[in-house]
Design a protein around this motif. Structure first.
Motif, short mmCIF file in Angstrom:
data_model
loop_
_atom_site.label_atom_id
_atom_site.label_comp_id
_atom_site.label_asym_id
_atom_site.label_seq_id
_atom_site.Cartn_x
_atom_site.Cartn_y
_atom_site.Cartn_z
N CYS A 145 -1.83 4.87 -5.46
CA CYS A 145 -2.34 3.63 -4.86
C CYS A 145 -3.87 3.71 -4.74
O CYS A 145 -4.40 4.62 -4.10
CB CYS A 145 -1.72 3.42 -3.48
SG CYS A 145 -2.30 1.91 -2.68
N VAL A 205 0.87 -1.18 0.00
CA VAL A 205 0.00 0.00 0.00
C VAL A 205 0.90 1.22 0.00
O VAL A 205 1.95 1.23 0.65
CB VAL A 205 -0.89 -0.04 1.27
CG1 VAL A 205 -1.35 1.32 1.69
CG2 VAL A 205 -2.09 -0.95 1.04
N ALA A 254 -6.96 1.19 -3.56
CA ALA A 254 -7.31 -0.10 -2.96
C ALA A 254 -8.83 -0.23 -2.99
O ALA A 254 -9.55 0.77 -2.99
CB ALA A 254 -6.80 -0.17 -1.53
#
Ligand code: G3P
Length: 227
Positions: free
Chosen positions: A40, A3, A42
């Motif tokens: 990033c 992450v 997610a």
């Protein structure tokens, strides 16, 4: 799956638009937006979709909740170990729609950390954020419940909540990353959050219900890079 920060964490909740095959397509759009922007992104699908999505995309996949029970005789619980086995990178905890007692939050963070799962603990106020930051999760996400799903972003409507949470947490737990969420729909909402010191956003309806989720994700990701 590593992450990075800033992070856009997309909570799929239980929307029809983000479950089953549609969930996988949405996760692929997130993977593409992440690849094109270098940011990033997610995703946090429903539990039955976790294995399929974690196997199908190269971005971090989070659970929306986890139970702190140990492996063993506990029917109906989802353990950190089972998430890890499914290829999941982390979990949201204590979302306003899935609140936990404070002792269970502490126990869940401890169990996740020892299982190698990242944690993003939600808090409804800056003070609650500071309290849960003392358990040393990877991230704390502050979300005023009244703005969730409203389309009115926390970063514009309640900037003091974002800035106050960043200040309180960084004073005592500098290693904890602070996110904000609730009502985030546009790149401008994300820029405002980043300017207030947030290291990412937790977002749901602004992406899941968007006419063009890829476009929405690109807009959020492009505006998350500090200028
Ligand atoms: O988990 C994110 C969430 O609670 C915010 O929801 O729909 O306002 O982006 P939404």
């Amino acid at each position: 799956m590593r992450v990075g920060f800033p992070i856009i964490l997309v909570n799929f909740k239980t929307y029809r638009e983000s479950m089953g095959h549609k969930g996988l397509e949405l996760a692929k759009a997130a993977e593409r937006a992440s690849g094109e922007t270098g940011v990033c992104i997610a995703v946090a699908p429903q539990t039955p979709d976790l294995f399929r999505i974690a196997s199908g995309v190269g971005i971090p996949v989070f659970s929306q909740h986890v139970d702190p029970e140990e492996p063993g005789a506990h029917t109906g619980s989802v353990t950190p170990e089972s998430l890890k086995e499914a290829g999941v990178s982390g979990t949201i905890l204590n979302h306003s729609e899935r609140r936990l007692r404070i002792d269970l939050i502490e126990e869940a963070v401890r169990r996740c950390t020892s299982s190698g799962l990242l944690t993003c603990v939600c808090a409804n106020t800056p003070l609650a954020g500071r309290a849960v930051a003392s358990f040393c999760p990877e991230m704390v996400a502050v979300e005023p419940p009244e703005l969730i799903g409203s389309g009115v972003s926390v970063s514009k409507a309640r900037p003091e909540v974002v800035g106050g949470t960043v200040r309180l947490i960084k004073e005592v737990s500098s290693g904890v990353h602070v996110l904000c969420g609730a009502g985030i729909t546009s790149g401008e909402d994300v820029s405002a959050a980043i300017k207030l010191g947030a290291e990412g956003v937790l977002v749901a309806s602004g992406v899941v219900k968007a006419k063009d989720p890829l476009k929405a994700l690109m807009d959020l990701a492009e505006h998350s890079i500090p200028s």
